[in-house]
Design a protein around this motif. Sequence first.
Motif, PDB file in Angstrom:
ATOM      1  N   UNK A   1       0.823  -1.225  -0.208  1.00 37.60           N
ATOM      2  CA  UNK A   1      -0.034   0.136  -0.260  1.00 37.60           C
ATOM      3  C   UNK A   1       1.226   1.024   0.520  1.00 37.60           C
ATOM      4  N   UNK A   2       2.342   1.238   0.606  1.00 39.50           N
ATOM      5  CA  UNK A   2       2.581   2.227   0.580  1.00 39.50           C
ATOM      6  C   UNK A   2       3.273   2.763  -0.931  1.00 39.50           C
ATOM      7  N   UNK A   3       4.006   1.451  -1.194  1.00 40.67           N
ATOM      8  CA  UNK A   3       3.932   2.031  -1.964  1.00 40.67           C
ATOM      9  C   UNK A   3       2.982   2.410  -3.567  1.00 40.67           C
ATOM     10  N   UNK A   4       1.573   1.699  -3.648  1.00 39.44           N
ATOM     11  CA  UNK A   4       0.202   2.049  -4.327  1.00 39.44           C
ATOM     12  C   UNK A   4      -0.166   3.206  -4.277  1.00 39.44           C
ATOM     13  N   UNK A   5       0.595   4.037  -2.338  1.00 40.63           N
ATOM     14  CA  UNK A   5      -0.357   5.145  -2.625  1.00 40.63           C
ATOM     15  C   UNK A   5       0.765   6.238  -3.456  1.00 40.63           C
ATOM     16  N   UNK A   6       2.409   5.857  -3.256  1.00 42.53           N
ATOM     17  CA  UNK A   6       3.120   6.575  -4.091  1.00 42.53           C
ATOM     18  C   UNK A   6       2.636   6.721  -5.822  1.00 42.53           C
ATOM     19  N   UNK A   7       2.476   5.583  -6.062  1.00 36.15           N
ATOM     20  CA  UNK A   7       2.367   5.211  -7.187  1.00 36.15           C
ATOM     21  C   UNK A   7       1.097   6.516  -8.351  1.00 36.15           C
ATOM     22  N   UNK A   8       0.200   5.837  -7.224  1.00 35.05           N
ATOM     23  CA  UNK A   8      -1.277   6.826  -7.252  1.00 35.05           C
ATOM     24  C   UNK A   8      -1.210   7.981  -7.625  1.00 35.05           C
ATOM     25  N   UNK A   9       0.202   8.907  -6.451  1.00 32.33           N
ATOM     26  CA  UNK A   9       0.545  10.059  -6.359  1.00 32.33           C
ATOM     27  C   UNK A   9       0.496  10.315  -8.002  1.00 32.33           C
ATOM     28  N   UNK A  10       1.902   9.875  -8.271  1.00 29.70           N
ATOM     29  CA  UNK A  10       2.539   9.786  -9.751  1.00 29.70           C
ATOM     30  C   UNK A  10       2.027   9.798 -10.160  1.00 29.70           C
ATOM     31  N   UNK A  11       0.935   9.409 -10.513  1.00 26.28           N
ATOM     32  CA  UNK A  11       0.115   8.555 -12.041  1.00 26.28           C
ATOM     33  C   UNK A  11      -1.196  10.358 -12.030  1.00 26.28           C
ATOM     34  N   UNK A  12      -1.315  10.821 -10.674  1.00 27.06           N
ATOM     35  CA  UNK A  12      -2.404  12.294 -10.711  1.00 27.06           C
ATOM     36  C   UNK A  12      -1.635  13.359 -11.095  1.00 27.06           C
ATOM     37  N   UNK A  13      -0.627  13.271 -11.158  1.00 25.76           N
ATOM     38  CA  UNK A  13       0.978  14.620 -10.670  1.00 25.76           C
ATOM     39  C   UNK A  13       1.086  14.839 -12.120  1.00 25.76           C
TER      40      UNK A  13
END
Length: 202
Positions: A161-173
């Motif tokens: 989940x920690x890396x999932x959250x980071x990936x989501x953040x990058x995808x949105x940004x």
Amino acid sequence: MNALADELRARADRLAHLAKTIRVKESRPGKAFFSAEGVSGREVSLSEVNLVRVFVHFEEELRRQSFVRSGSSKQKIVTKERARTVGVYARSGLWVALENLAAERGQKPSVIYRNLLRSGVHDLNKRLDKESSARVFGELTALLEGFDGAEKVQKMVRIDKDFYDQAIFIAKEFRKSMSEITSMCMAYGLSKVVTQQPVAES
């Protein structure tokens, strides 16, 4: 609902801690060093400072530390709950290369997917802090296009989940789909394995 409320309170506590203890100083020309109590510091280019990204990085470190301190038996349970599943579309050549790596190492493909995603997201985050996003994504797109396969194949991939959250953040940004980011990260992680940089086992 109680679990959600507890998580929101925990996050509020982490952010309050960062707001009180964060420090910034110029480390060298054109670079700033961000630090906060209880987490490792991070150097960022002054021309590309992204305070949201810095706070996300520090908050994730604080969350991981509190998670580890919670105890080994509890840690195993929480790890399972916190994993997320992502549908990843990629050329068949990428999946073949990943499965070949799994066979070479005597591991399940799912372990290889998860480990490469972890290392890929971590490294992508670091590169986006220091390099132009156009350059980074151009390189990763070319890397993906280098795999064989006229059609894309979807596989479901588990990610912490920690890396999932980071990936989501990058995808949105950067206005990318989650499938794009995860396929790029796995291809990037695989490219580093090919250059003999090991991927840790889960």
